[in-house]
Design a protein around this motif. Structure first.
Motif, PDB file in Angstrom:
ATOM      1  N   ILE A 158     -32.767  30.857 -19.407  1.00  8.08           N
ATOM      2  CA  ILE A 158     -32.549  30.335 -18.682  1.00  8.08           C
ATOM      3  C   ILE A 158     -33.806  29.129 -18.720  1.00  8.08           C
ATOM      4  O   ILE A 158     -33.620  28.209 -18.080  1.00  8.08           O
ATOM      5  CB  ILE A 158     -32.433  30.198 -16.283  1.00  8.08           C
ATOM      6  CG1 ILE A 158     -32.540  29.682 -15.824  1.00  8.08           C
ATOM      7  CG2 ILE A 158     -33.658  31.217 -16.315  1.00  8.08           C
ATOM      8  CD1 ILE A 158     -30.539  29.427 -16.299  1.00  8.08           C
ATOM      9  N   LYS A 159     -34.725  29.341 -19.109  1.00  6.00           N
ATOM     10  CA  LYS A 159     -36.356  28.105 -19.635  1.00  6.00           C
ATOM     11  C   LYS A 159     -35.820  27.131 -20.287  1.00  6.00           C
ATOM     12  O   LYS A 159     -36.916  26.241 -19.582  1.00  6.00           O
ATOM     13  CB  LYS A 159     -37.552  29.249 -19.357  1.00  6.00           C
ATOM     14  CG  LYS A 159     -37.672  29.600 -20.770  1.00  6.00           C
ATOM     15  CD  LYS A 159     -38.874  30.291 -20.420  1.00  6.00           C
ATOM     16  CE  LYS A 159     -39.875  30.141 -21.199  1.00  6.00           C
ATOM     17  NZ  LYS A 159     -41.279  30.265 -21.507  1.00  6.00           N
ATOM     18  N   TYR A 160     -34.536  27.636 -21.137  1.00 10.58           N
ATOM     19  CA  TYR A 160     -34.727  26.536 -22.244  1.00 10.58           C
ATOM     20  C   TYR A 160     -33.422  25.753 -21.595  1.00 10.58           C
ATOM     21  O   TYR A 160     -32.702  24.620 -22.501  1.00 10.58           O
ATOM     22  CB  TYR A 160     -34.613  27.382 -23.377  1.00 10.58           C
ATOM     23  CG  TYR A 160     -35.728  28.185 -23.858  1.00 10.58           C
ATOM     24  CD1 TYR A 160     -36.723  27.299 -24.200  1.00 10.58           C
ATOM     25  CD2 TYR A 160     -35.902  29.412 -23.424  1.00 10.58           C
ATOM     26  CE1 TYR A 160     -37.979  27.928 -24.447  1.00 10.58           C
ATOM     27  CE2 TYR A 160     -36.866  30.235 -24.430  1.00 10.58           C
ATOM     28  CZ  TYR A 160     -37.564  29.119 -24.545  1.00 10.58           C
ATOM     29  OH  TYR A 160     -38.890  30.351 -24.949  1.00 10.58           O
ATOM     30  N   GLU A 161     -32.792  26.447 -20.437  1.00 10.05           N
ATOM     31  CA  GLU A 161     -31.715  25.447 -20.203  1.00 10.05           C
ATOM     32  C   GLU A 161     -31.238  24.972 -19.173  1.00 10.05           C
ATOM     33  O   GLU A 161     -30.148  24.501 -17.796  1.00 10.05           O
ATOM     34  CB  GLU A 161     -30.441  27.209 -19.901  1.00 10.05           C
ATOM     35  CG  GLU A 161     -30.332  28.011 -21.139  1.00 10.05           C
ATOM     36  CD  GLU A 161     -29.650  29.299 -21.142  1.00 10.05           C
ATOM     37  OE1 GLU A 161     -29.478  29.342 -20.257  1.00 10.05           O
ATOM     38  OE2 GLU A 161     -29.184  29.445 -22.016  1.00 10.05           O
ATOM     39  N   LEU A 162     -33.017  24.192 -18.265  1.00 11.48           N
ATOM     40  CA  LEU A 162     -32.620  23.475 -17.268  1.00 11.48           C
ATOM     41  C   LEU A 162     -32.476  22.532 -16.594  1.00 11.48           C
ATOM     42  O   LEU A 162     -31.682  21.934 -15.709  1.00 11.48           O
ATOM     43  CB  LEU A 162     -34.092  23.604 -17.211  1.00 11.48           C
ATOM     44  CG  LEU A 162     -35.020  24.875 -16.694  1.00 11.48           C
ATOM     45  CD1 LEU A 162     -36.546  24.298 -16.204  1.00 11.48           C
ATOM     46  CD2 LEU A 162     -34.007  25.102 -16.035  1.00 11.48           C
ATOM     47  N   ASP A 163     -31.736  21.529 -18.423  1.00 13.10           N
ATOM     48  CA  ASP A 163     -31.115  20.253 -18.298  1.00 13.10           C
ATOM     49  C   ASP A 163     -29.404  20.747 -18.242  1.00 13.10           C
ATOM     50  O   ASP A 163     -28.879  19.313 -18.277  1.00 13.10           O
ATOM     51  CB  ASP A 163     -31.503  19.614 -20.131  1.00 13.10           C
ATOM     52  CG  ASP A 163     -31.249  20.447 -20.516  1.00 13.10           C
ATOM     53  OD1 ASP A 163     -30.852  21.751 -21.037  1.00 13.10           O
ATOM     54  OD2 ASP A 163     -31.245  19.937 -22.360  1.00 13.10           O
ATOM     55  N   TRP A 164     -28.852  22.031 -18.429  1.00 16.04           N
ATOM     56  CA  TRP A 164     -27.217  21.926 -18.229  1.00 16.04           C
ATOM     57  C   TRP A 164     -27.135  21.635 -16.635  1.00 16.04           C
ATOM     58  O   TRP A 164     -27.978  22.318 -15.574  1.00 16.04           O
ATOM     59  CB  TRP A 164     -27.523  23.508 -18.317  1.00 16.04           C
ATOM     60  CG  TRP A 164     -27.351  24.033 -19.814  1.00 16.04           C
ATOM     61  CD1 TRP A 164     -27.986  23.448 -20.890  1.00 16.04           C
ATOM     62  CD2 TRP A 164     -26.962  24.918 -20.406  1.00 16.04           C
ATOM     63  NE1 TRP A 164     -27.999  24.195 -22.323  1.00 16.04           N
ATOM     64  CE2 TRP A 164     -27.339  24.928 -21.786  1.00 16.04           C
ATOM     65  CE3 TRP A 164     -26.463  26.016 -19.770  1.00 16.04           C
ATOM     66  CZ2 TRP A 164     -26.863  26.414 -22.794  1.00 16.04           C
ATOM     67  CZ3 TRP A 164     -26.252  26.579 -21.162  1.00 16.04           C
ATOM     68  CH2 TRP A 164     -26.802  27.276 -22.417  1.00 16.04           C
TER      69      TRP A 164
END
Length: 95
Positions: A58-64
């Motif tokens: 989730i820390k790499y998906e914050l821009d979703w």
């Protein structure tokens, strides 16, 4: 060590929620969004295979788009995680 670390995470989370109870819902949402992510392993439509689940990605998906508002609870969990040994970020999010 695992049980001790789990206890520390729970105590730290309780402390954060006492200070800022508005984080309760966002923390739950963070855990759900981390666990609900899936990665498709194959393009073969007859044999679709997925992996994923709670893995800290989730820390790499914050821009979703669906992860709007996750930054604040993630920062709280990452602060706890920085003081824990023996557990992953995914463990900290789940606990």
């Amino acid at each position: 060590q695992l049980m001790a670390s789990s206890r520390v995470i729970r105590q730290a989370t309780s402390s954060i929620l006492q200070t800022d109870p508005t984080l309760a819902g966002p923390l739950l949402r963070l855990a759900f969004h981390d666990g609900a992510t899936r990665e498709q392993l194959s393009d073969d439509l007859d044999n679709l295979a997925f992996v994923g689940g709670p893995n800290g990605s989730i820390k790499y998906e914050l821009d979703w788009t669906e992860n709007r508002g996750i930054t604040r609870p993630l920062q709280a969990v990452e602060e706890i995680y920085s003081n824990i040994e023996g557990l992953s970020l995914a463990d900290c999010i789940a606990l």
